[in-house]
Structures are given as C-alpha cells and as structure tokens.
Design an enzyme around this catalytic site. Structure first.
Site, short mmCIF file in Angstrom:
data_model
loop_
_atom_site.label_atom_id
_atom_site.label_comp_id
_atom_site.label_asym_id
_atom_site.label_seq_id
_atom_site.Cartn_x
_atom_site.Cartn_y
_atom_site.Cartn_z
N GLU A 339 35.03 -18.26 73.57
CA GLU A 339 34.96 -18.41 72.11
C GLU A 339 34.69 -19.86 71.69
OE1 GLU A 339 35.13 -16.00 69.77
OE2 GLU A 339 35.15 -14.54 71.40
N GLU A 348 33.30 -23.65 64.10
CA GLU A 348 32.11 -22.84 64.31
C GLU A 348 30.86 -23.69 64.15
OE1 GLU A 348 30.12 -18.73 62.44
OE2 GLU A 348 32.09 -19.45 61.80
N ASN A 386 42.68 -13.50 57.76
CA ASN A 386 43.33 -13.92 59.00
C ASN A 386 44.08 -15.25 58.82
OD1 ASN A 386 42.75 -11.79 60.77
ND2 ASN A 386 40.67 -12.54 61.10
#
Length: 488
Positions: A339, A348, A386
C-alpha cells in the site's frame, strides 16, 4: 639653489633611515612587545581554520531543504553544534537521573517521535526544574518540565492512570513534554520544508520551545547556533546524560540516511527499542528485522512508532501459536508494504484523486475540506467515513485533523492496525481474523481491496502482495501456509 634642495633631501633621507642607539633600542622594545599579539592572532586564525574544516567548509550554517526534491532540512551538524553537545542521540546514561523511577517514563516518552531522545528530555527537565517534580514557576508553570497551563491542558493526559492528569504528576508531565516537543518538531519540519526558516531541526524545535513558533518564524530560524541561546544551553547538558561506553538496550538497530520528504525514501531511527515484545514477552519483530524488510523506508515510518501502536492493539501478532503470530505479522507488513510502496509514501501520490474521498452525505460532512481525506499512512487510510471511525476508536479527532496521520508516526501506524484489527473492509472478516482463523493471506487481500484484486481483478497486484508476504515470512522464519490460501 637646486643643489641645496638635493642636499636637504639627502639629509632628510638619512634622518629616516639612520638609527642612533636610542632609536634602535625603542625599535627592539616595540617588536618584542607586539610579539604576544602576533602569536594570539596566529592562534586565532588557526582555530578558525580548524572549525571551518570540521564543519565541512560550507556547512558552517544549516540551510532549508532543496525545493527540487522537497527534502527535509539537511541537518547540518556544524562545529558549534558538536562543540555545544551534539544532537542528543548518544547512549542514555540513566544513572544520572536523580529519581530512577523517572527513567522508564523518560524512555517511553522519547519514542513519540524520531527527533526526540531520552537524553534530550532529561536535559530539558534538568534545565527547567532540576528534576523537582513539585516546582511551581512563573506564569503558572508547574512540574518537571515547567509547562504552561495552556500547553499542559492541550498535551497533558493521565499517563499513569492515577485518575487525574496533573502537571505535578511526574509521569504525566514527562509524556506531555514529549507530545509538545513532537508537535513543535512537526511544525519546524514544515517550516524547513516550506523554506520559511533556516537551521537544523533540533535547534529550531528547541528554539520554538523557548520563544514559540511565531518567534522562530519572525527570526527566520537560527542558521548558526547562537551562543547562550536556549538550544545552546540544552545541548550543553547532553553530556551529563550521555554514556558512550555502554550500549543502550533502547538503541535502534537502524543506521539510516536522512529523510528527503514525506513522500521520498530514506530512514533514520533514533533511540528506538531493539525489539517489540508481545503479550507473552516474546519478540516477533526486532528492529533489525524491520530495517532489513524496509531498507528504503521513509523515516516517518519509524520502528518506535510501530511498536507504540502495537501496544495499543495487544491482540495483534499475539493471538494463537507462534506460527500464527508470525504469519499475521508477515501478512500485515506485506500488505502495508504494498500500500505504501515499501513504506515510502506517506500520502497518496495521485493528487488528482485527492478530491474523490469525501462522502458529503454523511451528517458530519467533510469539515477539513473536500480533498482532506485522501490516502495517508501505511495502509493509506482514505474517505471521511474512515477518518471519522478511526478517530473515534483511537480517541483522536481525525475528522477535523486528518493530517495527524502524516505527521505523527504512531498515529499513522495506529490507523493501519485499527483497520487491520477491526474492519472487514471489502471482505467478510477482518484481516486479523483472516489469519488467526485460518483463512490465510489471500483473505487479507480480500479485506483490503476486495473485487479490485480478487477473483482475477488484478493478478499482478495480488502477485506482488504474495511475494512480499513470502519474503517477510522467510525473514521471520515461518511457513507462509498452503499455496491455495495465499491468493483470493
């Protein structure tokens, strides 16, 4: 007439060049009298040349990072810093702490961020209160670290579970000290990255402790360590709490390079524990294993941050027999390796997608902004839902402060473990249960990415995860399990 002038000039010249005995004596006395001054000036010049050489010539000042690679401040440890006491990363001499009951809290608190060490905490406490836990100073300052009421209110917690958070409680004071220091460290790092100030990060953090972040910005930092300044005084105490003769059991096995930026490679691990014992006292992951698994990691992803987060999830890598525990550890590390690009990326990398993670239909909305909930941390936590759920579970306001996941190493690791331990994600069970319940590594992939990778969705991605898992399992000396359990 002309001849007379020539003779006069000749006499004048003789008077300037011809010395009688009295003039010669005065000349000798003058030369001898100036000799000590000449010697001192020569010695001063030699000292300056030596200092310049020690500092590496151009490194007499510390500069902001190169904007081309967005690197963190190059910590140019110049000669003055070395002479003043260094960076506090030496072996901690706990015997110098007057109250030995404070040693464990100091070591534990020092793991809250990479810049902080036990030596630094001890030196600051010595300077602030002389280790007088009951000291009360001006402006309402109290306790070991003499934090102001405002600072303690924000960073103080009941760390010793006494039922009350108090600045006069030694353990509460030490941990509040560390939280505040690490907050300042994160802010000075931003200032360096944005080229608003110059100096090395430790000096700027100590400077901020003394005069505040606004004061640091107003002065443009501290390019050369100022004699007599608070950072200079604190460094002067480092030697008291440093023992270079004995190895420190808490020293990290990592010996990594400086960190370029929160999206680049490199790692550095000061004063991190040599191992992370589980609930039974076993050591499933050592610092050397961690360093070998992630040789190019970003130093933000510290071993200390991971072990701190693991303590908050005691069932992680502690459930089942030794083989199951090691498999879970290998599975977790393999997935976060995938990830985060080998623990390189803190955020990201596809910025164009940052605005895609706001579910505005939720009653709490996206208070930090439309683009604030992009992937961050080892498992790339994303979506406002989240961040809200993780924050609620961890006791943090991640909905309003999502950047905590990219500025606090322990918080980043906690979000990854929160997902791993409690969220079924795109699957039917948590990743933790997938391993401990016998489902195998393939089911952890389903939990994390579901149909995007499982059922033939993206075989290359699955293969990369499986290869990482097998590699980490080998490092931990455990069988990864049957082949039909590795994929989904």
């Amino acid at each position: 007439m002309a001849l007379g002038k020539v003779r006069a000039a000749g006499q004048a010249t003789k008077s300037l060049t011809k010395f009688d005995s009295a003039q010669l004596l005065w000349l000798v006395i003058s030369v001898v009298g100036m000799f000590p001054l000449v010697v001192l000036a020569t010695l001063a010049l030699i000292v300056l040349l030596v200092i310049f050489a020690m500092a590496g010539g151009s490194q007499m000042t510390s500069s902001a990072p190169d904007s081309a690679d967005g690197s963190e401040s190059a910590t140019s440890t110049n000669a003055l810093i070395e002479l003043a006491g260094g960076d506090g990363r030496g072996t901690f001499d706990a015997t110098e702490v007057p109250d030995q009951d404070l040693v464990a809290p100091i070591k534990a608190a020092a793991r809250k961020c990479d810049l902080l060490t036990p030596v630094i905490i001890a030196a600051q406490i010595d300077h602030a209160s002389g280790f007088d836990a009951e000291r009360e100073g001006p402006q309402g300052r109290k306790g070991l670290s003499q934090l102001t009421p405002e600072v303690f209110e924000e960073y103080g917690e009941d760390d010793d579970d006494s039922g009350d958070a108090s600045a006069l409680d030694a353990e509460d004071s030490i941990h509040a000290h560390a939280r505040y220091f690490c907050h300042l460290a994160g802010e000075t790092r931003k200032l360096l990255t944005e080229r608003e100030v110059v100096g090395d990060q430790l000096t700027l953090t100590l400077m901020a402790w003394d005069i505040g972040l606004e004061g640091v910005k107003a002065q443009g930092g501290m390019p050369v360590l100022a004699l007599g300044s608070y950072p200079f005084q604190i460094r002067g105490l480092f030697a008291t709490y440093t023992d270079d003769d004995e190895p420190d059991a808490d020293a990290d096995a990592d010996a990594d390079a400086s960190e370029p930026e929160p999206d680049a490679t490199a790692s550095s691990g000061p004063e991190e524990p040599a191992s992370a014992p589980d609930a039974d006292g076993e050591t499933p992951l050592t610092a050397s294993d961690f360093a070998a698994m992630f040789p190019g990691r970003n130093s933000f992803y510290s071993y200390a941050g991971l072990t701190d987060a693991m303590r908050k999830f005691p069932a992680f890598a502690s459930t089942g027999d030794t083989q199951t525990r090691k498999r879970e550890l290998a599975a977790f590390l393999a997935n976060i390796d995938h990830e985060s690009g080998g623990l390189v990326h803190v955020e990201e990398i596809n910025r164009a997608a940052w605005g895609n993670y706001c579910d505005s239909g939720q009653p709490y909305g996206c208070p930090a902004g439309q683009t604030a909930y992009h992937g961050r941390g080892p498992i790339q936590l994303s979506w406002n839902t989240n961040y809200k759920a993780a924050g609620d579970a961890l006791g943090l306001d991640l909905l309003n402060q999502p950047d905590l996941v990219k500025t606090d190493s322990s918080v980043a690791w906690q979000t990854a473990l929160w997902f791993w331990m409690t969220q079924p994600g795109a699957g039917t069970t948590t990743a933790h249960s997938a391993i401990t319940g016998g489902g195998g590594f393939g089911e952890t992939i389903r939990t994390i990415n579901g149909a995007l990778e499982c059922g033939g969705g993206n075989p290359a991605q699955v293969r990369a995860r499986v290869e990482a898992y097998q590699r980490f399992a080998a490092r931990l000396n455990v069988d990864p399990g049957a082949d039909n359990t590795l994929t989904c």
